[in-house]
Design an enzyme around this catalytic site. Structure first.
Site, PDB file in Angstrom:
ATOM      1  CB  THR A 470      -0.527  -0.161   1.203  1.00 28.94           C
ATOM      2  OG1 THR A 470      -0.258  -0.915   2.129  1.00 28.94           O
ATOM      3  CG2 THR A 470      -1.859  -0.845   1.000  1.00 28.94           C
ATOM      4  CB  ILE A 616      -3.919  11.916  -2.744  1.00 30.40           C
ATOM      5  CG1 ILE A 616      -5.685  12.045  -3.683  1.00 30.40           C
ATOM      6  CG2 ILE A 616      -3.268  11.102  -3.045  1.00 30.40           C
ATOM      7  CD1 ILE A 616      -6.487  10.451  -2.532  1.00 30.40           C
ATOM      8  CE  LYS A 620       6.466   8.319  -8.651  1.00 29.15           C
ATOM      9  NZ  LYS A 620       7.429   8.127  -9.383  1.00 29.15           N
ATOM     10  CB  VAL A 690      -7.181   5.647  -1.697  1.00 22.37           C
ATOM     11  CG1 VAL A 690      -6.188   6.314  -1.522  1.00 22.37           C
ATOM     12  CG2 VAL A 690      -7.451   6.209  -2.835  1.00 22.37           C
ATOM     13  N   GLY A 691      -7.143   2.571  -1.207  1.00 26.71           N
ATOM     14  CA  GLY A 691      -6.901   1.460  -1.535  1.00 26.71           C
ATOM     15  C   GLY A 691      -7.954   0.408  -1.803  1.00 26.71           C
ATOM     16  CD  GLU A 692     -10.904  -1.897   1.104  1.00 21.79           C
ATOM     17  OE1 GLU A 692     -10.313  -3.155   2.026  1.00 21.79           O
ATOM     18  OE2 GLU A 692     -11.388  -1.769   1.653  1.00 21.79           O
TER      19      GLU A 692
END
Lengths: 732, 169
Positions: A470, A616, A620, A690-692
């Site tokens: 992550t 964010i 990247k 944000v990862g899911e």
């Protein structure tokens, strides 16, 4: 630090380091093969032996006899542990089935023994000499059958109702009533579950691959009936998890038991063919969705029921979660129905609930838009809500769904989509575009960290937070660099050790925001400690360029720390902001596919995600999270399915050849746009998960694009040829 | 036990091995070169990719004793954190990885496919089997499809390879 009022201006807002697209600080280790994963810790302890796990060959029943004699006599064998000789074992809070089964067998490939030998080859060969006799009993494996038998809501999870759904739906001039299915899925992370265990007296250290160090340290202690203080888990590098490594699993338990029996360190990796039936799965769902709307497209009634199955004691797959919050509508019904199935435990896989829920809901929205003669983007936009639809006094903290959809439509060239399906042809290809809303709740979790400042001005962060790909290492370093006013090369980050303060861990897309907020809290305390040490007022102190200063006084951090250094520790704890405000993340997903007019082969040609997910922290690594999730979404749409043998109760395609996931050739160049957003309700970092989010809605966007290309609607995932080839338009 | 000798990253090694030992386990367990990964042990995922005599192979599908006299190159032989191979450096800059577990295999394949293209070896997507293949995204994706990345870094990996290929050309 208690976070119970909205964040105000703080040092993170400087954005000198946070918010920059920096390369991962662990990149050089990972790309040169020097990052050590759990099974690779030759450095940790000498004299390691090898364990090989045996899985049950039946789905339900009893072991009547185990003959270990041939295996015990095989070359190199040091020990064999079974439930019979393991001694009394407890069960972890987060486990449903036992991690060492026998004599009862609860599911296929439940671990029933570990064979420990001097070499891997010897352990494997001996494992095949273990003879097991079973008395098989009849298990339940059929979700559709349970639904047909009338399975309704349970008392534990009653339906959620707002207004009068039944009446409003019946009265709606435009109606949709459709049923969708999603299959069982497997996390299929690249690194198999693996652990190395070594005992020192009554203490055990386990080098493992685990997303949640604190949970799993506790659960290993519970399983082994020992105090948590005597168990240490170390997991600095994790070869993917996706929810499959949230829990203590059998590799850690059997490594510990094997090491105790063999009286030497033992390492264990689950073999790939064991993983899908032995570990957890994303449970299959059957979802009925009903939407009623006025002629002008306002939703008046929305109903979503989802059936799934699990072992006794397991939870339903909460595929209706997003339907409670995503669209307006005065009359609502949502509920889950849980069948008891004797399959390996159903539990979290990336975006549990929303991922399969949106696979269905966002096809339903596409179908409804067509019934209304509306553009799918427009239909979603006019049903936007800025408040929790079931509690209008509870606003969203920040909700930019419509902005995501509109910007996405503009950037993707949505205007070029033909509203009439099956009408765009380019050579052999039927071409279509599809879109879907993305939605995933933002969860916050208490998270601790310790921060040290040494006489060289180096800041070292220690927390049991994990980096499962992550980017935790990097965003934690950025947070500490920003807070302490030092360069990135003056920050060292040490993760994944239960000897460090307990963190939020990696799961539910809460890790990035929560763990950096914990580091923020510890850094605030360290700033105070530094200021106090040199007699400054911390409120006025500026931390910049490795210096701390107020007015015309300036001291380097190295000097302030002195020979003995300084250390501070704190934990971020969250108040009730998340109750007073609905914190969620939003996306617009856009996909273009080509479908071969003759063969029906689907090729994804373009993909775009527009995301609104708070600040964010590193564009990247955040972008990588999103493109990776989009890739998994393509898998969910087109190929991923654990194929169930309903007679014997096991998933047949239990390896990486049979369980297909996307490969390079399946994935086009992907575009991601992050909306400029900060969310003061989420944490001092003003970030969200944000990862899911990146996964939520993608599969439906693919499905809708296939419909737009062909005019063939498939409501059962994955969308494979057998479900639509005979319905394709005649080849002109 | 059988004796076998080969070179790994330019260094001669002599091992006495159980004949059942794969090349992958010889590297990981006996030589403690753990950069090559075991994702499946069945040739399904590509995480174990190494170069043998200049060609990439799945080292899990090959017994170590079959490699007498061979030249093996692993991820460790391409570069180190202090001195990365251009492909390793490009992966870092393009974020062509996440969890890092498939990454050594991806990088070994990346280096190898550029050599394969240079050597004129066609792929399934090469339109003309007799023409010199070119480094296109389509060729890269096809040739890299034996290396699974569950984190889904494919789009970035293709960018990294394309950049290195452009620099090489």
């Amino acid at each position: 630090m208690k976070f119970d009022t909205p964040a105000t201006t703080n040092p993170i807002d400087q954005m000198q380091v946070v918010g920059h697209p920096l390369n991962r600080i662990d990149g050089p280790l990972k790309t040169t093969g020097r990052a050590p994963y759990a099974y690779e810790r030759h450095d940790a302890v000498p004299n390691q032996a090898y364990g090989y796990v045996i899985g049950a060959a039946i789905a339900k029943g009893r072991i009547t006899a185990m003959d270990l004699s041939a295996a015990r006599a095989a070359p190199g064998v040091l020990a064999i542990v079974t439930a019979e000789n393991a001694g009394p074992l407890g069960k972890g809070n987060y486990n449903v089935a036992k991690l060492l089964g026998g004599p009862e067998v609860e599911h296929y490939h439940q671990a029933i023994a570990i064979v420990v030998a001097a070499t891997f080859e010897q352990a494997r060969a001996a494992a095949y000499l273990v003879k097991v006799d079973y008395a098989e009993s009849q298990g339940a494996f059929d979700l559709a059958g349970a639904k047909a038998a009338g399975l309704g809501p349970s008392q534990a999870t009653p339906d959620a109702r707002v207004g009068d759904f039944a009446h409003a739906f019946a009265a709606a001039p435009v109606q949709l009533d459709a049923t969708y299915t999603t299959p069982d899925q497997s996390h299929s992370m690249m690194e198999p579950h693996a652990s190395l265990a070594a005992w020192d007296g009554d203490r055990v250290v386990v080098w493992t691959s685990n997303q949640m160090i604190d949970w799993s340290t506790g659960d290993l202690a519970r399983t082994l009936n020992m105090p948590k203080e005597k168990v240490r888990l170390i997991s600095p590098f994790i070869g993917g998890g996706f929810g499959g490594k949230l829990w203590l699993r059998t590799d850690a338990v059997l490594a510990a038991l094997g090491a105790r029996a063999a009286r030497r360190p033992v390492k264990v990796a689950l073999t790939r063919p064991l993983i899908p039936n032995n570990t957890t799965r994303r449970a299959a769902t059957i979802q009925r969705i009903r939407i009623g709307a006025t002629q002008d497209g306002k939703i008046s009634a929305i109903g979503h029921e989802s059936w799934s199955g699990n072992l006794l004691g397991g939870h339903p797959e909460n595929a209706v979660e997003q339907t409670r919050l995503l669209y307006a509508g005065a009359n609502r019904l949502t509920g889950t129905r849980l069948a008891q199935l004797d399959l390996t435990e159903g539990n979290s896989m990336r975006a549990p609930g929303e991922a399969p829920g949106l696979m269905a809901l966002e096809i339903a929205m596409d179908e409804m838009a067509e019934k209304l003669g509306m553009d799918p983007v427009e239909f979603r936009a006019i049903n936007d809500t800025q408040v929790d639809p079931s509690n209008p006094d509870r606003p969203f903290s920040r909700r930019q769904l419509v902005e995501c959809l509109r910007l996405g439509a503009e950037r993707f060239g949505w205007v070029g989509r033909s509203a009439r399906p099956g009408t765009r042809r380019e050579g052999q290809w039927l071409v279509g575009m599809g879109m879907a809303s993305g939605f995933r709740n933002n969860v916050v979790m208490r998270s601790g960290a310790r921060v040290r400042l040494d006489g060289q001005g180096v800041v070292t962060v220690e927390t049991d937070m994990t980096d499962i790909g992550t980017g935790s290492y990097t965003i934690i370093a950025q947070t500490a660099a920003e807070m302490m006013g030092v360069a990135m090369d003056k920050v060292v980050v040490r993760l994944g050790d239960s000897a460090f303060p307990a963190s939020a861990g990696s799961g539910g897309q809460w890790g990035g925001n929560s763990s950096t907020a914990g580091v923020y809290a510890a850094c605030v305390k360290l700033r105070e400690t530094v200021a106090q040490k040199i007699g400054l007022n911390s409120a006025d102190a500026v931390f910049e360029d490795g210096q701390v200063r107020t007015g015309n006084r300036q001291v380097s951090l190295a000097e302030a720390a002195g020979e003995s250094g300084l250390v501070a520790e704190d934990t971020i704890e969250f108040g009730d902001l998340a109750k007073r405000f609905q914190e969620s993340t939003f996306a617009g997903h856009f996909v273009e596919v080509g479908v071969d007019a003759a063969t029906g082969e689907v090729r994804v040609r373009r993909m775009l995600a527009v995301c609104a997910a708070g600040r964010i922290l590193n564009p990247k690594t955040a972008r990588s999270q999103v493109i990776g999730a989009m890739t998994m979404g393509v898998g969910g749409a087109l190929v991923e399915e654990l194929a169930l043998d309903k007679r014997r109760g096991f998933f047949v395609n239990h390896d990486l050849a049979g369980y297909e996931v996307p490969v390079h050739a399946d994935i086009p160049h992907q575009e991601v746009i992050f909306l400029d957003e900060v969310d003061e309700m989420s944490s001092p970092m003003k970030a969200k998960g944000v990862g899911e989010l990146g996964l939520c809605g993608v599969a439906a966007a693919v499905a809708n694009a296939i419909y737009n290309a062909t005019g063939v609607r498939v409501r059962d995932y994955p969308i494979t040829l057998d479900k639509y080839l005979d319905r394709l338009p005649e080849v002109a | 036990m059988t004796k076998v000798s080969f070179t790994v990253n330019g260094q001669a090694v002599a091992l006495s091995l159980d004949t059942r030992t794969t090349l992958l386990d010889a590297l990981r367990e006996h030589l403690q070169l753990t950069g090559s990964k075991k994702g499946c042990d069945h040739g399904q995922c590509g995480a174990c990719t190494v170069m043998v005599n200049g060609r990439r192979i799945n080292s899990c599908l090959s017994l170590a004793v079959m490699h007498e006299g061979n030249e093996v190159t692993t991820i460790e032989g391409l570069g180190s954190p202090e001195s990365m191979h251009p492909m390793q450096d490009a992966f870092v800059r393009h974020d062509g990885y996440q969890c890092g577990y498939c990454t050594p295999g991806q990088i070994c394949s990346s280096v190898a496919i550029l050599e394969e293209i240079k050597a004129g070896i066609p792929s399934h997507v090469s339109a003309d089997l007799n023409a010199q293949p070119r480094v296109t995204p389509e060729e890269i994706r096809e040739r890299m499809s034996g290396n699974i990345c569950r984190c889904g870094a494919y789009s970035n990996i293709v960018d990294a390879i394309t950049e290195v290929a452009g620099r090489q050309a």
